[in-house]
Design an enzyme around this catalytic site. Structure first.
Site, mmCIF file in Angstrom:
data_model
loop_
_atom_site.group_PDB
_atom_site.id
_atom_site.type_symbol
_atom_site.label_atom_id
_atom_site.label_comp_id
_atom_site.label_asym_id
_atom_site.label_seq_id
_atom_site.Cartn_x
_atom_site.Cartn_y
_atom_site.Cartn_z
ATOM 1 C CE1 TYR A 1 52.042 65.155 48.439
ATOM 2 C CE2 TYR A 1 50.771 65.185 50.502
ATOM 3 C CZ TYR A 1 51.329 66.022 49.557
ATOM 4 O OH TYR A 1 51.241 67.276 49.467
ATOM 5 C CG ASP B 1 52.526 61.212 57.661
ATOM 6 O OD1 ASP B 1 51.340 61.596 58.434
ATOM 7 O OD2 ASP B 1 52.975 61.646 56.779
ATOM 8 C CE LYS C 1 44.772 64.318 54.750
ATOM 9 N NZ LYS C 1 45.113 65.627 53.964
HETATM 10 N N1 PMP Z 1 51.028 63.423 55.345
HETATM 11 C C1 PMP Z 1 50.027 62.532 54.902
HETATM 12 C C2 PMP Z 1 49.933 61.093 55.230
HETATM 13 C C3 PMP Z 1 49.095 63.243 54.285
HETATM 14 O O1 PMP Z 1 48.331 62.455 53.752
HETATM 15 C C4 PMP Z 1 49.315 64.763 54.057
HETATM 16 C C5 PMP Z 1 48.557 65.473 53.141
HETATM 17 N N2 PMP Z 1 47.298 64.862 52.543
HETATM 18 C C6 PMP Z 1 50.309 65.407 54.719
HETATM 19 C C7 PMP Z 1 51.189 64.673 55.435
HETATM 20 C C8 PMP Z 1 50.691 66.893 54.281
HETATM 21 O O2 PMP Z 1 49.401 67.428 55.131
HETATM 22 P P1 PMP Z 1 49.212 69.035 54.524
HETATM 23 O O3 PMP Z 1 48.493 69.105 53.398
HETATM 24 O O4 PMP Z 1 48.344 69.446 55.690
HETATM 25 O O5 PMP Z 1 50.439 69.718 54.626
#
Ligand code: PMP
Length: 434
Positions: A163, A246, A273
């Site tokens: 994700y 990521d 986050k």
């Molecule tokens: N990368 C990872 C690993 C995530 O867990 C998330 C969101 N949970 C995102 C990217 C996307 O972040 P955002 O919801 O702030 O767009």
């Protein structure tokens, strides 16, 4: 762990869980029905929706939340792992309130964005230069674009179940409306399977710009196999493509994130986050030579990167205050509590003889309703079944919040009593006492 053959499937009565939930949350139910007339599907964030409707929140304090009906719950979701200090931390509130009085955003640099950047790059040395965004989605979007521009190649590899947000490349496998030209540039492989990746990389050859990988597969609660991560580093180096870690979720595992924990140096890192201390702050950064493509000096940037609220001082001071409070001892304590929770839950599932298991790493955990080994997205699907959804709803009724797919995390206001509360709530749910 108890022998797989000797456990019985967990049973949680969905009808009863829904009925109790509806009895506890009449105002949330009415609110949701009303909201569906204005917000598409009653919410503005697909990830917080579940059947029959999510509770509507009015307050958060420490590790507790309160909904519209006055139900208080221990929050193991913490806005999907972002609120590492819990809700409304007094020092973060104070920093934010002071900054609001001095102005919330300027069309100019501020000292705060630099301070936050310094705090991050001191802890994560592979991040030689960085840029702020408002979401993890933008961070991965720009990391991928940088990789394509730097390598002058088009294709990217994204893992099954990975994700990375909601932009076209990240959503290519899961959303309608993605141009086929974009889909054609997104390659896929199973997580933790180095041979499969090596095949994809060999076939893509000089077309591969980057591999983007979560060091903890958030959607399934799977820690990466260290040899897999190191293998990705070697494969990308050998093939002239970039490795993007990521760390939007995994940065909470150590001061220097999962890259410190696993001792791997990526070309680019994406973050979000916890670096915003509860506010919408994310970032991408890495090698100075790659990040130079964003440099506006001279003939202008190869990659323009605007954003009205990038690095805004309110989010920046929240992030600064949070990172300053996150000393190495705090990470160590959170990780210890995570170990304690996984040990407690593992022992509970063994004692009850039910086909439930807990995975995770550090302060991250995931409850799965199966005992089969879980190592990639496909193997995690067996444990994300109707029983797990019923159990998560029953847990809400018992005053504990996890993600519907069983994901949870530890926050600093928590200690052994909160872990015990989750364990006891799960026991009531799994023994039909709830
Ligand atoms: N990368 C990872 C690993 C995530 O867990 C998330 C969101 N949970 C995102 C990217 C996307 O972040 P955002 O919801 O702030 O767009």
């Amino acid at each position: 762990m108890t022998d797989v053959a000797s456990v019985r499937p967990a049973q949680v009565d969905l009808g009863r869980a829904v009925e109790r939930y509806q009895q506890q949350t009449p105002r949330s139910r009415a609110h949701f029905a009303h909201a569906a007339e204005r917000l598409a599907g009653g919410t503005t964030r697909t990830t917080v929706f579940f059947e029959p409707y999510p509770p509507v929140m009015v307050r958060g304090e420490g590790c507790w939340t309160e909904d519209l009906d006055g139900n208080r719950r221990i929050d193991f979701l913490a806005n999907y792992t972002s609120l590492i200090l819990g809700h409304a931390h007094p020092e973060v509130n104070c920093a934010v309130t002071e900054q609001v009085g001095r102005g919330s955003a300027f069309a100019a640099p501020t000292p705060h964005e630099l301070r936050l950047a310094e705090l991050i790059s001191t802890r994560v040395p592979s991040v030689e230069r960085l840029r702020f965004t408002n979401s993890g989605t933008e961070a991965t979007l720009f990391a991928l674009r940088l990789a394509r521009a730097f390598t002058r190649r088009d294709k990217v590899l994204i893992f099954e179940g990975g994700y990375h947000g909601t932009h076209d490349y990240a959503a290519a496998a899961a959303s309608a409306g993605i141009p086929s030209a974009v889909r054609g540039t997104v390659l896929s492989a199973p997580y933790n399977d180095l041979e499969a990746v090596a095949r994809v990389v060999r076939e893509a050859g000089d077309d591969l710009a980057a591999i983007i990988v979560e060091p903890y597969l958030g959607q399934a609660g799977i820690p990466v196999r260290p040899e897999f991560l190191h293998g990705l580093r070697e494969l990308t180096r050998g093939n002239g493509s970039l490795l993007i870690l990521d760390e939007v979720i995994s940065l909470r595992l150590a001061p220097g994130g999962a890259q410190q924990h696993y001792d791997v140096v990526p070309d680019l890192t994406t973050m979000g986050k916890i670096i915003g201390g509860g506010y919408p702050v994310a970032a991408f950064g890495g090698r100075a030579d790659v990040m130079a493509l964003l440099d506006p000096r001279g003939s202008g940037p190869a990659i323009p990167h605007g954003g009205t609220f990038n690095g805004n001082p309110v989010g920046a001071v929240a992030g600064i205050t949070t990172l300053e409070l996150l000393t190495p001892a705090v990470y160590a304590r959170l990780n210890r509590l995570g170990d304690e929770l996984r040990a407690r839950l593992g022992a509970l599932f063994d004692r009850l003889g039910v086909a439930v298991q807990v995975t995770g790493l550090g302060s991250l955990f995931n409850v799965h309703f199966s005992r089969e080994p879980i190592f990639d997205y496909a193997s995690s699907r067996a444990g994300a079944n109707a029983t797990s959804r019923a159990a998560m709803l029953a847990l809400l009724n018992e005053g504990v919040m996890l993600a519907p797919r069983g994901l949870g995390c530890i926050t600093t206001p928590m200690d052994t009593p909160e872990l015990a509360a989750l364990e006891q709530a799960l026991e009531r749910v799994l023994t039909s006492a709830a």
